[in-house]
Design a protein around this motif. Sequence first.
Motif, PDB file in Angstrom:
ATOM      1  N   PHE A   1      15.861  47.430   2.383  1.00 44.85           N
ATOM      2  CA  PHE A   1      14.922  47.601   3.491  1.00 44.85           C
ATOM      3  C   PHE A   1      14.428  49.043   3.485  1.00 44.85           C
ATOM      4  O   PHE A   1      15.200  49.981   3.277  1.00 44.85           O
TER       5      PHE A   1
ATOM      6  N   ALA B   1       9.397  42.900   6.964  1.00 41.66           N
ATOM      7  CA  ALA B   1      10.656  42.283   7.360  1.00 41.66           C
ATOM      8  C   ALA B   1      10.435  41.365   8.546  1.00 41.66           C
ATOM      9  O   ALA B   1       9.531  41.560   9.359  1.00 41.66           O
ATOM     10  N   ARG B   2      11.278  40.321   8.624  1.00 42.24           N
ATOM     11  CA  ARG B   2      11.220  39.427   9.776  1.00 42.24           C
ATOM     12  C   ARG B   2      11.793  40.120  10.999  1.00 42.24           C
ATOM     13  O   ARG B   2      12.802  40.812  10.923  1.00 42.24           O
TER      14      ARG B   2
ATOM     15  N   ASP C   1       7.213  34.551   3.611  1.00 37.14           N
ATOM     16  CA  ASP C   1       7.322  35.998   3.794  1.00 37.14           C
ATOM     17  C   ASP C   1       5.973  36.696   3.680  1.00 37.14           C
ATOM     18  O   ASP C   1       5.697  37.682   4.358  1.00 37.14           O
TER      19      ASP C   1
ATOM     20  N   PHE D   1      10.584  44.732   3.509  1.00 38.45           N
ATOM     21  CA  PHE D   1      11.676  44.008   2.860  1.00 38.45           C
ATOM     22  C   PHE D   1      11.381  43.962   1.362  1.00 38.45           C
ATOM     23  O   PHE D   1      10.357  43.442   0.943  1.00 38.45           O
TER      24      PHE D   1
ATOM     25  N   SER E   1      17.498  39.257   7.148  1.00 37.14           N
ATOM     26  CA  SER E   1      16.275  38.800   7.824  1.00 37.14           C
ATOM     27  C   SER E   1      16.459  38.449   9.297  1.00 37.14           C
ATOM     28  O   SER E   1      15.552  37.897   9.904  1.00 37.14           O
TER      29      SER E   1
END
Length: 270
Positions: A236, A268-269, A189, A199, A114
């Motif tokens: 991912f 995803a971050r 999230d 993610f 992340s």
Amino acid sequence: MADVASPPIPAEPAEPMKTDEEEQKPLVATEAAPETPAQEEHVSETLYIQNLNEKIKIDVLKQSLRALFKTYGEVLDVVAHPNLRMRGQAFVSFESTEAAQKALKEVNRFPLYSKPMQITFARTRSDAVVRRVDANNYDGHKERRDQHKKDTRYTNPLKRKFKAKRTAAEVDGAAAVPQAKRPNVQMPDEYLPPNKILFLQNLPESVTKDQLNALFAQYPNLHEVRLIPSKKDIAFVEYMDEGSATSAKDALHNHKLDGENKIKITFARK
């Protein structure tokens, strides 16, 4: 563990400070140093990686980095330190500059655990690289590194700055009134803004890359599927654009890949 090659140091070095094991890194330029025109990027067999997730255990982090980078060439060594000043950093050494160049180009900004990795070339060769590609000069290389450590142990401007900051903090802390620590609030999230990387969580441990490729290739513009060998229940999936990623996420969130566990899919971050 062997000493590692050093990354470039910016004009205003940022914390965390480096340990004695990293003393081979170049010092901050003095005022007497003349300005030079911009040069081509220095290329090395060793990559310097920053912005790694500090919550991941060192042995797990090293295993993940080795598994991630071995597809680009033989990985000679992965070095990461658990001490406070070196957290979030690591060095990965390849047998060739070509492998290191390809890995940097394709993996830089990859969100490992992340956090997008920040990757540059190290300024000098690591012990592992010298031992492999220039064994006849390894003893001399090691001797010069050891001597450099001794010479800069008390004169390194980075260490002097760190020591001054630590001393000032101790003085201020002795007189400061304790304050309540603010909680670290992190956005769930599910509410992360859209982007082109998905993610995946709660995957079956037996899942394969081919299975995920087949599943997500149903939606256009699939770019890549990335598995994390040390964490088999996450992955991912990257698309060429945000819209394609959003379509795949909406369609496959809670999909039962093995007929039992529902896949959790979020953006995803960054």
